[in-house]
Design a protein around this motif. Structure first.
Motif, mmCIF file in Angstrom:
data_model
loop_
_atom_site.group_PDB
_atom_site.id
_atom_site.type_symbol
_atom_site.label_atom_id
_atom_site.label_comp_id
_atom_site.label_asym_id
_atom_site.label_seq_id
_atom_site.Cartn_x
_atom_site.Cartn_y
_atom_site.Cartn_z
ATOM 1 N N VAL A 614 0.848 -1.191 0.000
ATOM 2 C CA VAL A 614 0.000 0.000 0.000
ATOM 3 C C VAL A 614 0.884 1.241 0.000
ATOM 4 N N ASP A 615 0.678 2.114 -0.983
ATOM 5 C CA ASP A 615 1.431 3.366 -1.080
ATOM 6 C C ASP A 615 0.677 4.551 -0.484
ATOM 7 N N ASP A 616 -0.634 4.591 -0.686
ATOM 8 C CA ASP A 616 -1.410 5.723 -0.202
ATOM 9 C C ASP A 616 -2.853 5.279 -0.018
ATOM 10 N N VAL A 617 -3.542 5.947 0.890
ATOM 11 C CA VAL A 617 -4.940 5.654 1.194
ATOM 12 C C VAL A 617 -5.704 6.968 1.233
ATOM 13 N N THR A 618 -6.822 7.006 0.539
ATOM 14 C CA THR A 618 -7.670 8.194 0.514
ATOM 15 C C THR A 618 -9.020 7.834 1.121
ATOM 16 N N PRO A 619 -9.361 8.395 2.297
ATOM 17 C CA PRO A 619 -10.662 8.086 2.903
ATOM 18 C C PRO A 619 -11.781 8.883 2.236
ATOM 19 N N VAL A 620 -12.937 8.277 2.143
ATOM 20 C CA VAL A 620 -14.121 8.937 1.587
ATOM 21 C C VAL A 620 -15.322 8.576 2.450
ATOM 22 N N LYS A 621 -16.283 9.482 2.465
ATOM 23 C CA LYS A 621 -17.553 9.227 3.151
ATOM 24 C C LYS A 621 -18.649 9.326 2.101
ATOM 25 N N VAL A 622 -19.293 8.199 1.810
ATOM 26 C CA VAL A 622 -20.202 8.094 0.675
ATOM 27 C C VAL A 622 -21.623 7.916 1.166
ATOM 28 N N SER A 623 -22.536 8.633 0.508
ATOM 29 C CA SER A 623 -23.974 8.465 0.721
ATOM 30 C C SER A 623 -24.604 8.248 -0.645
ATOM 31 N N TYR A 624 -25.350 7.153 -0.784
ATOM 32 C CA TYR A 624 -25.961 6.828 -2.080
ATOM 33 C C TYR A 624 -27.421 7.265 -2.180
ATOM 34 N N SER A 625 -27.946 7.920 -1.164
ATOM 35 C CA SER A 625 -29.348 8.346 -1.200
ATOM 36 C C SER A 625 -29.501 9.783 -0.741
ATOM 37 N N ALA A 626 -28.543 10.615 -1.089
ATOM 38 C CA ALA A 626 -28.671 12.035 -0.766
ATOM 39 C C ALA A 626 -29.663 12.692 -1.723
ATOM 40 N N LEU A 627 -30.262 13.800 -1.247
ATOM 41 C CA LEU A 627 -31.207 14.545 -2.069
ATOM 42 C C LEU A 627 -30.581 15.873 -2.463
ATOM 43 N N ALA A 628 -30.459 16.083 -3.782
ATOM 44 C CA ALA A 628 -30.011 17.369 -4.316
ATOM 45 C C ALA A 628 -31.229 18.031 -4.938
ATOM 46 N N GLY A 629 -31.770 19.023 -4.255
ATOM 47 C CA GLY A 629 -33.075 19.528 -4.648
ATOM 48 C C GLY A 629 -34.102 18.457 -4.334
ATOM 49 N N ASN A 630 -34.802 17.977 -5.322
ATOM 50 C CA ASN A 630 -35.718 16.839 -5.153
ATOM 51 C C ASN A 630 -35.249 15.600 -5.905
ATOM 52 N N GLN A 631 -33.946 15.552 -6.283
ATOM 53 C CA GLN A 631 -33.383 14.437 -7.043
ATOM 54 C C GLN A 631 -32.431 13.640 -6.171
ATOM 55 N N ARG A 632 -32.577 12.321 -6.212
ATOM 56 C CA ARG A 632 -31.700 11.451 -5.427
ATOM 57 C C ARG A 632 -30.378 11.257 -6.168
ATOM 58 N N VAL A 633 -29.267 11.520 -5.478
ATOM 59 C CA VAL A 633 -27.938 11.437 -6.076
ATOM 60 C C VAL A 633 -27.004 10.719 -5.111
ATOM 61 N N PRO A 684 -27.159 27.867 -6.569
ATOM 62 C CA PRO A 684 -27.044 27.004 -5.381
ATOM 63 C C PRO A 684 -28.307 26.162 -5.210
ATOM 64 N N PHE A 685 -28.147 25.019 -4.562
ATOM 65 C CA PHE A 685 -29.278 24.116 -4.352
ATOM 66 C C PHE A 685 -29.070 23.388 -3.035
ATOM 67 N N PRO A 686 -30.164 22.991 -2.370
ATOM 68 C CA PRO A 686 -30.036 22.323 -1.070
ATOM 69 C C PRO A 686 -29.668 20.851 -1.230
ATOM 70 N N VAL A 687 -28.903 20.350 -0.273
ATOM 71 C CA VAL A 687 -28.507 18.944 -0.226
ATOM 72 C C VAL A 687 -28.863 18.402 1.151
ATOM 73 N N ILE A 688 -29.562 17.259 1.182
ATOM 74 C CA ILE A 688 -29.987 16.639 2.440
ATOM 75 C C ILE A 688 -29.477 15.206 2.452
ATOM 76 N N LEU A 689 -28.802 14.813 3.559
ATOM 77 C CA LEU A 689 -28.272 13.460 3.715
ATOM 78 C C LEU A 689 -29.208 12.605 4.556
ATOM 79 N N GLU A 690 -28.938 11.277 4.614
ATOM 80 C CA GLU A 690 -29.820 10.379 5.370
ATOM 81 C C GLU A 690 -29.834 10.678 6.852
ATOM 82 N N ASP A 691 -28.703 11.134 7.393
ATOM 83 C CA ASP A 691 -28.634 11.381 8.829
ATOM 84 C C ASP A 691 -29.211 12.733 9.226
ATOM 85 N N GLY A 692 -29.823 13.441 8.288
ATOM 86 C CA GLY A 692 -30.422 14.737 8.582
ATOM 87 C C GLY A 692 -29.523 15.917 8.317
#
Length: 917
Positions: A614-633, A684-692
């Motif tokens: 292993v040379d490098d590690v990049t952490p990410v936090k992913v949500s597959y059901s976020a709402l951008a406006g009224n669209q799930r992204v 700009p547009f609102p973004v809402i995650l599963e955890d509120g």
């Protein structure tokens, strides 16, 4: 009996006879053995291609059918409700066992050889067409939803299963619509997942009266759970977890209860709409790729043609025939149509090189025997008699050698397509047999003893040659234009267009003709300055290069075609490898991905960083059901600097880290997909995650792909803008060369999932056709390189006696061995450099010209692989340079070896008086 000019009668012994052939073979056994070896190897390669393609074709079709599964490949015949409503007799009579098994044998025989059927895996019976709920509380209910069942009275359960508990069910004494209870068996997997035991009773509510009780009397284990008998009907062998439709999806089980084969009429007592059915399973072992057209026609006839009419006559006019076999065959045909023309390009290229080398071998033999043939013509031999003698010599050698190559190919590769293999081997024998006679006839049309000089500098092409070259140029231009605009496939024809497949060869032919015309120009320009050079080696080598035989088209054509074929094939193989690597990166996003990390998994990132490789590690936090406006992204929170470095390292999705950093303002900058950028623009547009968690974002950069989320609608934001930040991450993108898979899985823990890019690369190939195409191109590269070396050796061997005599004479004048070695090397270099540079440039030009019409995506990746873009053909530098440099190195090596060997042999033999050199 005719008479000779001498007055003696002409007898049969005076004609072309076997003693002449035997004498010639005894005189030059080495040349005959060399020709036999060349013909045998070439015939082996030519005869091995058809059965190899047939084997890949057959394995590819079988793999496609196996991957589709019995659910799609089986033919389902089911009688509709109209048959029951239009019947004059009692309905229960239609569902008796005799009415099911009676037409079954006739249905199995209807398709005949056009669609071979597997009688053992085919089935027939009565089943409910609508699933029925079983509200019994003891049954497994994942989300509180009652399971559903199909009741199936199918014959052959005892033969296709092993009884593990209890006994097989029996039909009621009066199996009619008035039955209140039935017996059934279930598979062990169904019993395990739905909590069913021997003695369990499953109740099915009815519109009137008490629920129908079905008692489980036994558990059975399928002998072939993946066979068509158990897999053609859904849920027959194993239950499936289904999902309800609605705003809150819920899971539930769907299974099957196996009734006795005689219990079909009892299904009229259920609300499940019973129907007779027959499942015809194709025999996969009897299906061959070469029968694709016949199979497609047979399936079409089953669905709406003569076979359907015969089925309705046999069973009932009120039935439905359905299958996805035609779609499976169509998909495979599309795959073969894309791969076949690419294989044809390699086959035509290598075949052309082999034919040219065989002609060169005949030319070499004719040149070596020029004095003999000239003497025969001067003593009265006719062209027909001369050609007959030479043809008899070569036929005796070529035909057995080709037969031996054909036999070896059949034993080594397979027995498919015997006619094509025999034709290919016969073509090799024909070319080898005719090369020497035709070359001799062309060279000795006129009787003469002395021939003029054939210097390449003094040679002047004829007008007929000019017309032929212009014609070839027009044909090559048309083939290249067609390939660029239409591609390699000809209206879905798997073999492609022969003219288009010859496009690389035609480009090499034109290049050879152009170079032959341009080659004398620099020699003429250097001839005068070379006379003022000090020493004898330089001027003499240049003069010798200019005095080479004027017939240089064939050797140069062989070298250019071989180099073009090798470079073209090498570039195809490199392009396929790069496309798979790119598809793997597209799917994984790094060299490895660790995902499904939970909040309890602490310290995983540090353990992964310490894993070997292993040379490098990049952490990410992913949500597959976020709402951008009224669209799930899909949304990923990242550390901008590390994520930007990762994207740049992968050469895709790169961006400037500063544009993604959150500066504490109300609007969070985001990296977005093109669809989101088109929808929101700069607003700009609102973004809402599963955890509120929620924030306002703005798309500041657009990318079609990003390592963390792929190519779907996505947003990538600075992780510091999230309420909880990046701790703990949900995934890790790992870079290594390569990372240790076992150590990585151990460091990630049992709960996390690990995906390696190397595993994805191996999974991108789905069909033996793809691997077969790679092997054909690898063989084409190897054969092209071997034939290029052989063509070069034949060219050098043709001039070997003259060079040996020249060295011997020059040594009597004081030429040293070192000077002789340099003389031979410098004399050979002009043609070698011409062939090497011309071959590299021709291959590069051919690849650049033909690349727009060649798509490597189908060969490289499977149809289900992530869409990483179209894989186009690109010139590979190693494939261009290595064969070209090998030609120069081989030329230098052969010239040096010849000078060394001539020095060891001495000059007596070459200086004998009367030798024609």
């Amino acid at each position: 009996m005719t008479e000779r000019p001498s007055g003696r009668p002409r007898t049969a012994a005076s004609r072309v006879t076997v003693p002449w052939v035997r004498t010639r073979l005894r005189t030059a056994p080495g040349a005959a053995a060399a020709l036999a070896l060349l013909v045998a190897v070439t015939a082996f390669l030519a005869a091995a291609l058809p059965p190899a393609l047939d084997r890949y074709d057959e394995e590819g079709m079988r793999r496609a059918l196996e991957a589709a599964g019995p659910t799609r490949t089986s033919v389902q015949i089911q009688v509709s409700d109209a048959d029951m409503y239009l019947s004059d007799g009692p309905w229960e009579d239609l569902f008796r066992r005799e009415q099911v098994e009676g037409p079954f044998a006739k249905l199995l025989a209807l398709p005949g050889r056009a669609l071979p059927l597997d009688e053992d895996q085919s089935s027939a019976g009565v089943r409910t067409t609508r699933a029925m709920k079983a509200p019994d509380a003891y049954l497994s209910q994942p989300d509180g939803v009652a399971p559903v069942f199909h009741l199936v009275a199918q014959g052959g359960v005892a033969e296709h299963s092993r009884l593990t508990q209890g006994r097989l069910p029996k039909a009621p004494e009066d199996p009619g619509p008035g039955a209140d209870s039935l017996e059934a068996a279930v598979t062990t997997e169904t019993a395990k997942k739905l909590n069913i035991r021997v003695g369990s009773v499953v109740h099915f509510p009815r519109a009137e009266g008490d629920p129908l009780a079905v008692r489980v009397t036994g558990l059975v284990a399928p002998r072939e759970p993946d066979g068509a008998y158990w897999s053609a009907l859904p849920e027959l062998g194993r239950p499936h977890r289904m999902v309800t439709q609605g705003p809150v999806p819920s899971q539930y089980w769907a299974g099957a209860l196996l009734l006795a084969p005689d219990a079909g009429p009892a299904l009229l007592a259920t609300p499940g709409a019973p129907a007779r059915y027959w499942t015809l399973a194709p025999d996969l072992s009897a299906l061959h790729g070469r029968d694709l057209e016949a199979l497609t026609s047979a399936v079409a006839s089953l669905e709406g043609g003569p076979l359907l009419e015969r089925i309705t006559t046999t069973v009932s006019p009120n039935l439905d025939v359905s299958t996805d076999l035609d779609d499976v065959l169509g998909g495979y045909k599309g795959l073969w149509s894309a791969i076949g023309p690419l294989v044809a390009v390699a086959a035509f290229g290598t075949g052309t090189v082999a034919a040219v080398v065989l002609c060169m071998a005949g030319g070499l033999a004719a040149a070596r025997r020029r004095a003999e043939l000239t003497l025969l013509r001067a003593r009265g031999a006719s062209l027909r008699g001369l050609a007959g003698r030479l043809l008899a010599e070569t036929v005796v050698v070529a035909v057995p050698a080709a037969a031996l190559g054909l036999l070896a190919a059949r034993l080594a590769v397979g027995t498919g397509r015997p006619a094509q293999s025999a034709v290919a081997a016969g073509a090799v024998a024909l070319v080898a047999a005719l090369a020497l006679p035709l070359r001799a006839v062309a060279a000795h049309r006129a009787v003469g003893v002395h021939t003029g000089r054939e210097d390449v500098v003094r040679a002047r092409p004829s007008k007929r040659r000019l017309v032929a070259e212009v014609t070839l140029l027009a044909v090559a231009a048309g083939a290249v234009l067609t390939l660029r605009t239409r591609g390699t496939s000809a209206d879905g024809d798997p073999t492609g267009d022969e003219l288009v497949s010859l496009a690389p060869v035609l480009v090499a032919v034109i290049a050879a003709l152009v170079l032959v015309r341009l080659y004398p120009l620099p020699l003429r320009g250097l001839a005068r300055p070379a006379r003022r050079m000090r020493g004898v080696v330089g001027p003499l080598s240049l003069a010798r290069a200019g005095c080479a035989g004027g017939s240089t088209v064939l050797p140069l054509l062989a070298l250019l075609t071989a180099l073009t074929t090798a470079a073209f094939g090498g570039s195809v193989l490199t392009g396929v490898t790069d496309a798979r690597e790119h598809a793997a990166v597209f799917a994984v996003g790094a060299d490895a991905r660790v995902f499904d990390l939970t909040e309890a998994a602490k310290g995983v990132e540090e353990r992964v960083r310490r894993a070997p490789g292993v040379d490098d590690v990049t952490p990410v936090k992913v949500s597959y059901s976020a709402l951008a406006g009224n669209q799930r992204v899909s949304l990923a929170g990242v550390e901008p600097d590390a994520y930007a470095a990762l994207s740049s390292r992968l050469d895709d999705g790169a961006f400037d880290a500063d544009t993604l950093k959150a500066d504490g303002e109300d609007t969070v900058p985001a990296l977005g997909s093109p669809a989101l950028a088109e929808r929101f623009g700069d607003d700009p547009f609102p973004v809402i995650l599963e955890d509120g968690d929620s924030f306002t974002a703005r798309v500041v950069a657009v990318r079609t792909w990003t390592p963390a989320l792929g190519a779907d609608d996505f947003l990538v934001v600075d992780g510091s803008a999230l309420r909880v930040g990046l701790e703990p991450p949900t995934g890790l993108l790992v870079i290594g060369d390569p990372p240790d898979a076992a150590a990585l899985r151990k460091a990630a823990g049992d709960d996390a999932q690990v995906q390696l890019r190397s595993d994805v690369v191996a999974a991108t190939v789905e069909s033996p056709l793809q691997t077969g195409a790679e092997r054909v191109y690898a063989a084409a590269v190897a054969a092209g390189a071997a034939y290029a070396a052989l063509a070069l050796l034949l060219t050098l061997l043709r001039a070997a006696p003259e060079r040996a005599a020249l060295l011997a004479r020059l040594r009597t004048m004081g030429l040293t061995r070192a000077q002789g070695r340099r003389l031979l090397i410098l004399e050979s270099l002009p043609q070698a450099v011409l062939a090497a540079v011309g071959g590299a440039l021709t291959a590069w030009a051919a690849i650049r010209l033909l690349a727009p019409g060649i798509d490597l995506t189908t060969v490289a990746v499977s149809t289900g692989a992530p869409a990483a873009g179209r894989a186009l053909l690109r010139a590979d530098q190693l494939s261009l340079l290595v064969p070209a440099l090998a030609v120069v190195a081989l030329t230098v090596g052969v010239a040096a070896a010849q000078a060394w060997w001539s020095g060891r042999r001495g000059a007596v033999r070459e200086l004998r008086a009367g030798d024609a050199r």
